[in-house]
Write a protein that holds these residues in place. Structure first.
Motif, PDB file in Angstrom:
ATOM      1  N   GLN A 193      40.085 -99.513 -26.334  1.00 22.78           N
ATOM      2  CA  GLN A 193      41.065-100.000 -26.968  1.00 22.78           C
ATOM      3  C   GLN A 193      42.243 -99.094 -27.210  1.00 22.78           C
ATOM      4  O   GLN A 193      43.221 -99.112 -27.619  1.00 22.78           O
ATOM      5  CB  GLN A 193      40.528-100.667 -28.564  1.00 22.78           C
ATOM      6  CG  GLN A 193      39.970-101.820 -28.133  1.00 22.78           C
ATOM      7  CD  GLN A 193      39.407-102.641 -29.492  1.00 22.78           C
ATOM      8  OE1 GLN A 193      38.529-103.164 -29.674  1.00 22.78           O
ATOM      9  NE2 GLN A 193      40.550-102.506 -30.492  1.00 22.78           N
ATOM     10  N   THR A 227      44.381 -97.972 -31.528  1.00 22.72           N
ATOM     11  CA  THR A 227      44.347 -99.150 -32.421  1.00 22.72           C
ATOM     12  C   THR A 227      44.738 -99.124 -33.725  1.00 22.72           C
ATOM     13  O   THR A 227      45.773 -99.464 -34.411  1.00 22.72           O
ATOM     14  CB  THR A 227      43.114 -99.845 -32.439  1.00 22.72           C
ATOM     15  OG1 THR A 227      42.627-100.365 -31.258  1.00 22.72           O
ATOM     16  CG2 THR A 227      43.241-101.274 -33.077  1.00 22.72           C
ATOM     17  N   GLU A 228      44.125 -97.832 -34.242  1.00 22.48           N
ATOM     18  CA  GLU A 228      44.644 -97.486 -35.719  1.00 22.48           C
ATOM     19  C   GLU A 228      46.161 -97.125 -35.850  1.00 22.48           C
ATOM     20  O   GLU A 228      46.592 -97.760 -36.999  1.00 22.48           O
ATOM     21  CB  GLU A 228      43.740 -96.381 -36.191  1.00 22.48           C
ATOM     22  CG  GLU A 228      43.671 -96.025 -37.552  1.00 22.48           C
ATOM     23  CD  GLU A 228      42.802 -94.828 -38.118  1.00 22.48           C
ATOM     24  OE1 GLU A 228      42.094 -95.347 -39.087  1.00 22.48           O
ATOM     25  OE2 GLU A 228      43.152 -93.816 -37.603  1.00 22.48           O
ATOM     26  N   GLU A 286      48.340-100.327 -35.256  1.00 29.09           N
ATOM     27  CA  GLU A 286      48.261-101.305 -36.559  1.00 29.09           C
ATOM     28  C   GLU A 286      48.947-100.466 -37.941  1.00 29.09           C
ATOM     29  O   GLU A 286      49.781-101.303 -38.647  1.00 29.09           O
ATOM     30  CB  GLU A 286      46.568-101.348 -36.988  1.00 29.09           C
ATOM     31  CG  GLU A 286      46.398-102.324 -38.182  1.00 29.09           C
ATOM     32  CD  GLU A 286      44.950-102.446 -38.258  1.00 29.09           C
ATOM     33  OE1 GLU A 286      44.670-102.903 -39.612  1.00 29.09           O
ATOM     34  OE2 GLU A 286      44.454-102.775 -37.070  1.00 29.09           O
ATOM     35  N   ASP A 333      36.071 -94.739 -28.628  1.00 28.57           N
ATOM     36  CA  ASP A 333      36.630 -95.728 -29.379  1.00 28.57           C
ATOM     37  C   ASP A 333      36.448 -95.617 -30.880  1.00 28.57           C
ATOM     38  O   ASP A 333      35.693 -95.156 -31.486  1.00 28.57           O
ATOM     39  CB  ASP A 333      36.220 -97.085 -28.840  1.00 28.57           C
ATOM     40  CG  ASP A 333      37.020 -97.832 -27.988  1.00 28.57           C
ATOM     41  OD1 ASP A 333      38.374 -97.646 -28.071  1.00 28.57           O
ATOM     42  OD2 ASP A 333      36.655 -98.496 -27.033  1.00 28.57           O
ATOM     43  N   ALA A 365      37.446 -98.633 -33.208  1.00 33.36           N
ATOM     44  CA  ALA A 365      38.017 -99.777 -33.274  1.00 33.36           C
ATOM     45  C   ALA A 365      37.715-100.693 -34.708  1.00 33.36           C
ATOM     46  O   ALA A 365      38.021-101.759 -35.097  1.00 33.36           O
ATOM     47  CB  ALA A 365      37.311-100.849 -32.292  1.00 33.36           C
ATOM     48  N   THR A 419      39.036-101.230 -37.462  1.00 32.47           N
ATOM     49  CA  THR A 419      40.370-101.091 -38.189  1.00 32.47           C
ATOM     50  C   THR A 419      40.459-102.959 -38.886  1.00 32.47           C
ATOM     51  O   THR A 419      39.933-103.804 -38.163  1.00 32.47           O
ATOM     52  CB  THR A 419      41.704-100.946 -37.377  1.00 32.47           C
ATOM     53  OG1 THR A 419      41.810-102.023 -36.343  1.00 32.47           O
ATOM     54  CG2 THR A 419      41.200 -99.435 -36.575  1.00 32.47           C
ATOM     55  N   SER A 479      42.654-105.143 -38.129  1.00 35.95           N
ATOM     56  CA  SER A 479      43.296-106.214 -37.165  1.00 35.95           C
ATOM     57  C   SER A 479      41.962-106.409 -36.064  1.00 35.95           C
ATOM     58  O   SER A 479      41.556-107.430 -35.714  1.00 35.95           O
ATOM     59  CB  SER A 479      44.366-105.909 -36.633  1.00 35.95           C
ATOM     60  OG  SER A 479      44.483-104.795 -35.711  1.00 35.95           O
ATOM     61  N   SER A 480      41.695-105.104 -35.507  1.00 35.29           N
ATOM     62  CA  SER A 480      40.616-105.248 -34.491  1.00 35.29           C
ATOM     63  C   SER A 480      39.428-105.757 -34.852  1.00 35.29           C
ATOM     64  O   SER A 480      38.754-106.695 -34.340  1.00 35.29           O
ATOM     65  CB  SER A 480      40.292-103.800 -34.049  1.00 35.29           C
ATOM     66  OG  SER A 480      39.296-103.750 -33.028  1.00 35.29           O
ATOM     67  N   GLY A 536      39.864-109.498 -35.535  1.00 35.38           N
ATOM     68  CA  GLY A 536      39.734-110.436 -34.158  1.00 35.38           C
ATOM     69  C   GLY A 536      38.259-110.545 -33.629  1.00 35.38           C
ATOM     70  O   GLY A 536      37.865-111.511 -33.150  1.00 35.38           O
ATOM     71  N   TYR A 537      37.519-109.530 -33.864  1.00 41.83           N
ATOM     72  CA  TYR A 537      36.156-109.651 -33.380  1.00 41.83           C
ATOM     73  C   TYR A 537      35.473-110.790 -34.184  1.00 41.83           C
ATOM     74  O   TYR A 537      34.523-111.591 -33.943  1.00 41.83           O
ATOM     75  CB  TYR A 537      35.194-108.509 -33.289  1.00 41.83           C
ATOM     76  CG  TYR A 537      35.493-107.665 -32.196  1.00 41.83           C
ATOM     77  CD1 TYR A 537      35.018-108.103 -30.772  1.00 41.83           C
ATOM     78  CD2 TYR A 537      36.509-106.660 -32.123  1.00 41.83           C
ATOM     79  CE1 TYR A 537      35.209-107.246 -29.735  1.00 41.83           C
ATOM     80  CE2 TYR A 537      36.579-106.051 -30.946  1.00 41.83           C
ATOM     81  CZ  TYR A 537      36.227-106.116 -29.683  1.00 41.83           C
ATOM     82  OH  TYR A 537      36.640-105.538 -28.587  1.00 41.83           O
ATOM     83  N   GLU A 585      31.695 -96.767 -33.876  1.00 37.85           N
ATOM     84  CA  GLU A 585      32.795 -96.037 -33.350  1.00 37.85           C
ATOM     85  C   GLU A 585      32.348 -94.555 -33.032  1.00 37.85           C
ATOM     86  O   GLU A 585      31.335 -94.194 -33.331  1.00 37.85           O
ATOM     87  CB  GLU A 585      33.822 -95.690 -34.444  1.00 37.85           C
ATOM     88  CG  GLU A 585      33.274 -95.101 -35.744  1.00 37.85           C
ATOM     89  CD  GLU A 585      34.367 -95.036 -36.828  1.00 37.85           C
ATOM     90  OE1 GLU A 585      35.551 -95.203 -36.588  1.00 37.85           O
ATOM     91  OE2 GLU A 585      34.046 -94.424 -37.851  1.00 37.85           O
TER      92      GLU A 585
END
Length: 414
Positions: free
Chosen positions: A108, A111-112, A115, A192, A194, A196, A198-199, A202-203, A234
């Motif tokens: 990804q 991502t942080e 965002e 990674d 991820a 966060t 939003s990430s 999403g999952y 992470e």
């Protein structure tokens, strides 16, 4: 002429250990780090826990300049790569810097940073007050770039992306470049970060993660009849791959030889693995063929097994097909039950586990499984609850990624 490729340095920065000794001890002892999320308020999320790297202060590992221009995923990469390079002990001043490269993976990227910056803009007055580091910190290839800048490596440098199979894609590429004579040393692995809002959200919306919020420690339970999803982690794992004769000439410590690797595609679904694991079986067959090994000669399989209902079963169906549904000496474990799923870094972390299993002749456990799913083929010898001491001369590491990516790497003890 193809050159042999070995691993001469390793590094790990993970939720269960910020160095190799701690990481490996906790893996063998089956100690996870699953706990409620602290990095943001997850109280309204379906899943409210993860495997975070807690107590992390970049200043303990990196100078202010490196920290400022690097997203969290890149910081993890720099730290793990530093460990592996120091462990390998090679002297760049005695080499042509163009003979040393970096192939580093991430699923990804930054991502942080993306965002944070977009959220600040949305909450602002409309003026585009973005950081000049926004683009460099977000780019998925910046970890590989900054590792090379930090150490002066001027050879092959790029980032492969194949979701949760990314690290094995990187290791496979590094293996091929070295054996073709296009590099002497390549620093490889993946990172990674991820976890966060939003990430993670999403999952959650995909219903891919476990919702055992009342008991996070027991949430990741591969092969269990009541498994309900993975636990997000992470971090970073790093390996120094080196041409064998070069390593031997300088008296390097060798953790193992990379003897085979293969990739295939499921061509089936954007997120789900093929139910029968047809593509996975083919990738394992190709990797073993390249390694000049039969399934009867394979000692250990570190399964991708993330604790999802579909994924675990399809992978074990693929392995059963590989064995011809016969019992073999092959032992299998799913160490994401301990480490969590480190996304694009998963393959690197599990390559380290495979190499350390060979070094110490021990197969780490699959934890938390209470009732083995009766649909899992009975001929497969899965190591549950406690590590097993047993000769490990060969090991395979499986990774599978959204989009149908299958990536397999095979190691052999020297």
């Amino acid at each position: 002429m193809l050159h042999r490729v070995v691993v001469t340095g390793i590094g790990a920065f993970t939720p269960i250990g910020k160095d190799i000794p701690t990481f490996w001890q906790n893996t063998v002892e089956g100690r996870s780090a699953f706990a409620p999320i602290t990095r943001f308020d997850a109280s309204l999320y379906r899943t409210q826990f993860a495997a975070e790297i807690t107590g992390y202060d970049p200043a303990q590992f990196l100078n202010r300049t490196d920290s400022k221009r690097a997203d969290r995923y890149t910081q993890f990469a720099l730290i793990a790569a530093d460990q592996a390079i120091a462990d390998s002990g090679f002297d760049l001043s005695a080499m042509d810097p163009f003979d040393v490269g970096v192939i580093w993976a991430s699923g990804q990227g930054g991502t942080e940073t993306l965002e944070e910056q977009t959220t600040e803009f949305a909450r602002g007055d409309g003026h585009p007050r973005f950081s000049p580091f926004l683009v460099p910190k977000v780019l998925v290839n910046l970890a590989s770039g900054l590792i090379s800048i930090r150490h002066g490596f001027m050879g092959i440098n790029y980032t492969p992306v194949s979701a949760c199979a990314s690290s094995n894609s990187a290791l496979m590429d590094a293996f091929n470049y070295i054996r073709l004579g296009k590099a002497k040393i390549i620093v490889s692995g993946g990172s990674d970060a991820a976890i966060t809002p939003s990430s993670f959200g999403g999952y959650c919306s995909m219903k891919a993660m476990s919702t055992r919020n009342a008991n996070p420690q027991a949430a990741s339970r591969p092969f269990d009849v009541e498994r309900d999803g993975f636990v997000m982690g992470e971090g970073a794992g790093a390996l120094v791959l080196e041409e064998y004769e070069h390593a031997r000439a300088r008296g390097a410590t060798i953790y193992g030889e990379v003897v085979g690797a293969a990739m295939t595609a499921d061509a089936y679904h954007i997120t789900a693995t093929h139910p029968e694991g047809i593509g996975a079986t083919r990738a394992m067959q190709l990797a073993l063929k390249e390694a000049q090994l039969t399934i009867e000669e394979l000692d250990y399989l570190n399964a991708h097994a993330t604790s999802t209902p579909v994924g675990d079963l399809s992978e074990m169906n693929a392995v059963a097909r590989l064995t011809g549904h016969r019992k073999t000496k092959l032992r299998i474990s799913a160490t994401k039950s301990i480490t969590g799923h480190l996304m694009g870094a998963a393959g690197a972390i599990e390559a380290l586990i495979s190499l350390l299993a060979m070094r110490d002749n021990v197969v780490p456990p699959t934890i938390n499984t209470e009732v083995r799913d009766p649909a899992i083929p009975e001929n497969l010898n899965i190591v549950f609850r406690e590590a097993q001491s047993t000769p490990v001369h060969t090991a395979m590491s499986n990774t599978f990624g959204f989009g149908g990516h299958n990536g397999i790497v095979v190691f052999k003890k020297i």
